[in-house]
Write a protein that holds these residues in place. Structure first.
Motif, short mmCIF file in Angstrom:
data_model
loop_
_atom_site.label_atom_id
_atom_site.label_comp_id
_atom_site.label_asym_id
_atom_site.label_seq_id
_atom_site.Cartn_x
_atom_site.Cartn_y
_atom_site.Cartn_z
N ALA A 43 0.84 -1.20 0.00
CA ALA A 43 0.00 0.00 0.00
C ALA A 43 0.87 1.26 0.00
CB ALA A 43 -0.93 0.00 1.21
N LEU A 44 1.91 1.26 0.84
CA LEU A 44 2.82 2.41 0.86
C LEU A 44 3.56 2.56 -0.47
CD1 LEU A 44 4.34 2.05 4.44
CD2 LEU A 44 2.77 3.82 3.63
N MET A 45 3.92 1.44 -1.07
CA MET A 45 4.61 1.49 -2.36
C MET A 45 3.69 2.07 -3.43
SD MET A 45 6.58 -1.55 -4.41
CE MET A 45 6.78 -2.45 -2.91
N SER A 46 2.42 1.70 -3.41
CA SER A 46 1.49 2.24 -4.41
C SER A 46 1.28 3.74 -4.21
CB SER A 46 0.16 1.50 -4.36
OG SER A 46 -0.54 1.79 -3.18
N VAL A 47 1.28 4.20 -2.97
CA VAL A 47 1.18 5.64 -2.71
C VAL A 47 2.38 6.36 -3.31
CG1 VAL A 47 1.25 7.40 -0.90
CG2 VAL A 47 -0.25 5.43 -0.65
N GLY A 48 3.55 5.82 -3.12
CA GLY A 48 4.76 6.44 -3.67
C GLY A 48 4.76 6.45 -5.19
N LEU A 49 4.31 5.37 -5.81
CA LEU A 49 4.26 5.32 -7.27
C LEU A 49 3.23 6.29 -7.83
CD1 LEU A 49 4.63 1.49 -7.85
CD2 LEU A 49 6.32 3.26 -8.31
N ARG A 50 2.09 6.44 -7.15
CA ARG A 50 1.09 7.41 -7.59
C ARG A 50 1.62 8.83 -7.49
NH1 ARG A 50 -3.45 6.35 -3.99
NH2 ARG A 50 -2.93 4.17 -3.78
N ARG A 51 2.32 9.12 -6.37
CA ARG A 51 2.89 10.46 -6.22
C ARG A 51 3.95 10.74 -7.29
NH1 ARG A 51 4.69 11.48 -0.26
NH2 ARG A 51 5.16 13.49 -1.20
N LYS A 52 4.74 9.74 -7.61
CA LYS A 52 5.77 9.91 -8.64
C LYS A 52 5.13 10.16 -10.00
CE LYS A 52 9.62 7.57 -10.84
NZ LYS A 52 10.41 6.35 -10.92
N ARG A 53 4.10 9.39 -10.33
CA ARG A 53 3.42 9.57 -11.61
C ARG A 53 2.77 10.94 -11.69
NH1 ARG A 53 -0.72 5.38 -12.07
NH2 ARG A 53 1.07 4.02 -12.07
N LYS A 54 2.16 11.39 -10.60
CA LYS A 54 1.53 12.71 -10.58
C LYS A 54 2.58 13.81 -10.75
CE LYS A 54 -1.37 15.64 -7.68
NZ LYS A 54 -2.01 15.77 -6.37
N HIS A 55 3.71 13.65 -10.10
CA HIS A 55 4.78 14.65 -10.22
C HIS A 55 5.35 14.67 -11.63
CE1 HIS A 55 8.05 17.22 -9.02
NE2 HIS A 55 8.93 16.35 -9.51
N GLN A 56 5.50 13.52 -12.28
CA GLN A 56 6.02 13.46 -13.63
C GLN A 56 5.05 14.09 -14.63
OE1 GLN A 56 6.89 9.34 -14.29
NE2 GLN A 56 9.00 9.53 -13.56
N GLN A 57 3.76 13.96 -14.40
CA GLN A 57 2.77 14.56 -15.30
C GLN A 57 2.76 16.07 -15.16
OE1 GLN A 57 -0.92 12.65 -14.35
NE2 GLN A 57 -0.49 10.85 -15.60
#
Length: 60
Positions: A43-57
């Motif tokens: 769950a924590l890993m998915s939060v980090g990946l979502r934040r990374k994707r949002k930041h890249q967009q």
């Protein structure tokens, strides 16, 4: 920008700590706790990946 990197580093450390705790829980034969920590790590890993994707967009 530094704040974003510190938050990501903290989140990554929590993910690693969660998976280390899974190993400890298995060693102590507390399997229900190992399962909870395993799902918490993902769950924590998915939060980090979502934040990374949002930041890249936002940057592109």
């Amino acid at each position: 920008m530094k704040n974003i990197h510190m938050n990501n580093a903290t989140l990554a450390s929590l993910v690693i700590l969660s998976f280390v705790a899974v190993g400890f829980a298995i060693g102590q034969e507390i399997f229900w706790l190992a399962g909870v920590l395993f799902f918490l790590g993902f769950a924590l890993m998915s939060v980090g990946l979502r934040r990374k994707r949002k930041h890249q967009q936002q940057t592109s």
